[in-house]
Design an enzyme around this catalytic site. Structure first.
Site, PDB file in Angstrom:
ATOM      1  N   ASP A  14      55.240 -53.933  65.274  1.00 40.19           N
ATOM      2  CA  ASP A  14      56.594 -53.415  65.002  1.00 40.19           C
ATOM      3  C   ASP A  14      56.556 -52.009  64.401  1.00 40.19           C
ATOM      4  O   ASP A  14      57.469 -51.623  63.669  1.00 40.19           O
ATOM      5  CB  ASP A  14      57.370 -54.349  64.060  1.00 40.19           C
ATOM      6  N   HIS A  42      59.510 -53.883  72.515  1.00 41.72           N
ATOM      7  CA  HIS A  42      59.661 -52.495  72.096  1.00 41.72           C
ATOM      8  C   HIS A  42      61.042 -52.001  72.481  1.00 41.72           C
ATOM      9  O   HIS A  42      61.586 -52.343  73.522  1.00 41.72           O
ATOM     10  CB  HIS A  42      58.564 -51.592  72.660  1.00 41.72           C
TER      11      HIS A  42
END
Length: 444
Positions: A14, A42
């Site tokens: 992340d 993403h």
């Protein structure tokens, strides 16, 4: 100058790899996703449009860039085709997308087993996404997995699924008290998927190798992060693949000598999702502040991310494990309102100072952070486009991180959009780490 570049997460995932890969894709002829599955998401923002992808590489948004889903990935065809639909609805061509014939396929029983296993673990749960990633990789290791090439042959698919579903039904029933799956239903569903995927299926290793010999620039887009690596992460609170630089070579099917550069991506603070030790984790108002300012909710699960200060110990570990040449620091703007900012420079472990990441999970759980406190800048950085635009305290913060991790910072991200970025040094064609440090400036 030829450059084949790996982009790797330097924390627990992340980190903002999607945006960085999207930026670098402008200079790439080919973008490869070497490992992972739908457990990695993403987010890319282009012209106020938000794209949330899990399997298709970020480079698909550039009309001349080829994209390859490599052999080391595990593919959920249902999710992949949902991404097809999302992109085609926006007139994004998928003619440039290729899928490895030897990638493994996530099946309905993988998802069921993942969720049932996690529930049965109780307080010992890992914190998986429940998307079937671990069981798919487990079947791969047990040599009973189904690969993309099997989907392309109806006879082989039927033969393998009849046996596999029967086997998995015993596990679902006896171990988890769950109802059985109908093999014919699974066969029919996945046969439908095969028809649509067929035009994209290739020998991905050969295609990448040919691109290298055609002197094309290739970007390898890593998923998850270094500390989630199956062998080198915070085991057992890890993923089921190898999201480090070496794993990218394996998942893509090329040799390590074909790689020119490795770029690590790290947030200006630290987050992680799920269970496991997290020495710099914050609570109370500071945790809430970082979560709210950084919109720290997972792309894949929507789960709230745990937030903490930047951890330089795991940062140095990521530099070592991956052989990082430079860093991209993301979400610097999230720290804009803080009066002071802390950085973990070492741990206290059993009364002694520890300056390295302990591979032993029990020891890591006992680590207490030793902090260096730096002044905040308490003004917005979102409109900064050069280093000179940054407040002095923000620039000092970045220099401190670079010196702490002993690797130069090439990119600074100050928001989700492509233009909210400072390119400090060309991360693909610029000088290597040793040269930058010979010049004495970690932000050269």
């Amino acid at each position: 100058m030829l450059a084949n570049v790996i982009v790797i997460g330097a924390q627990w995932g992340d980190e903002g790899k999607g945006k960085i890969t999207d930026l670098l894709s402008r200079s790439a002829d080919v973008v490869v996703r070497p490992q992972g599955g739908v457990n990695a998401g993403h987010t890319i923002v282009v012209n106020d449009q938000t794209f949330k992808l899990h399997l298709i590489p970020s480079g698909i948004l550039y009309p001349d860039t080829e994209c390859i889903i490599g052999s080391g990935t595990v593919i959920d065809p249902k999710v992949l085709l949902q991404e097809f639909d999302q992109l085609e609805a926006l007139d994004v061509s998928l003619d440039r997308l290729y899928i490895s014939q030897t990638a493994h396929v996530t099946m309905p029983f993988h998802r069921l087993l993942d969720q049932a296993s996690e529930e049965k673990r109780g307080e010992h749960k890992i914190g998986t996404t429940g998307r079937g990633i671990g069981p798919t990789y487990a079947d791969k290791s047990e040599r009973m997995g189904i690969r993309v090439v099997d989907l392309m042959n109806p006879e082989i698919l039927r033969k393998k699924l009849l046996w596999t579903v029967e086997y998995k039904n015993v596990v679902l029933d006896k171990l988890y008290d769950l109802p059985p799956l109908d093999p014919e239903t699974v066969i029919a569903e996945y046969t439908t998927y095969a028809d649509r995927l067929r035009p994209h299926v290739v020998d991905s290793s050969l295609k990448i190798y040919d691109a290298i010999h055609q002197r094309k620039n290739i970007l390898f887009e890593g998923a998850q992060g270094t500390l989630l690596d199956l062998d080198h992460g915070t085991y057992p609170y890890v993923t089921s693949s190898n999201p480090i630089a070496g794993g990218a070579c394996v998942g893509a099917g090329i040799g390590p000598t074909m790689i020119d550069r490795v770029i690590g991506v790290a947030k200006a603070y630290t987050t992680r999702v799920g269970e496991g030790p997290f020495p710099t984790e914050l609570d109370g108002e500071l945790n809430q502040h970082l979560c709210d300012r950084g919109a720290e909710f997972g792309t894949t699960t929507g789960r709230r991310r745990r937030c903490g200060w930047f951890d330089g110990v795991i940062g140095r570990y990521a530099v070592r494990i991956n052989g990082l040449d430079c860093l991209a620091i993301t979400k610097l703007d999230v720290l804009d309102q803080l009066a002071e900012i802390k950085v973990c420079v070492a741990y206290e472990l059993d009364g002694k100072t520890c300056d390295h990441f302990p591979g032993n999970a029990a020891e890591f759980a006992r680590c207490q952070p030793i902090y260096k406190t730096l002044p905040g800048w308490q003004c917005s950085t979102e409109e900064c486009r050069t280093l000179e635009d940054l407040p002095p305290q923000a620039l000092d913060y970045l220099k401190f991180l670079a010196e702490l991790m002993e690797v130069p910072i090439a990119i600074v991200s100050l928001g989700a959009s492509r233009d909210q970025t400072i390119i400090v040094e060309d991360p693909i064609h610029g000088p290597k780490r040793a040269l930058l440090y010979a010049n004495g400036d970690p932000l050269a």
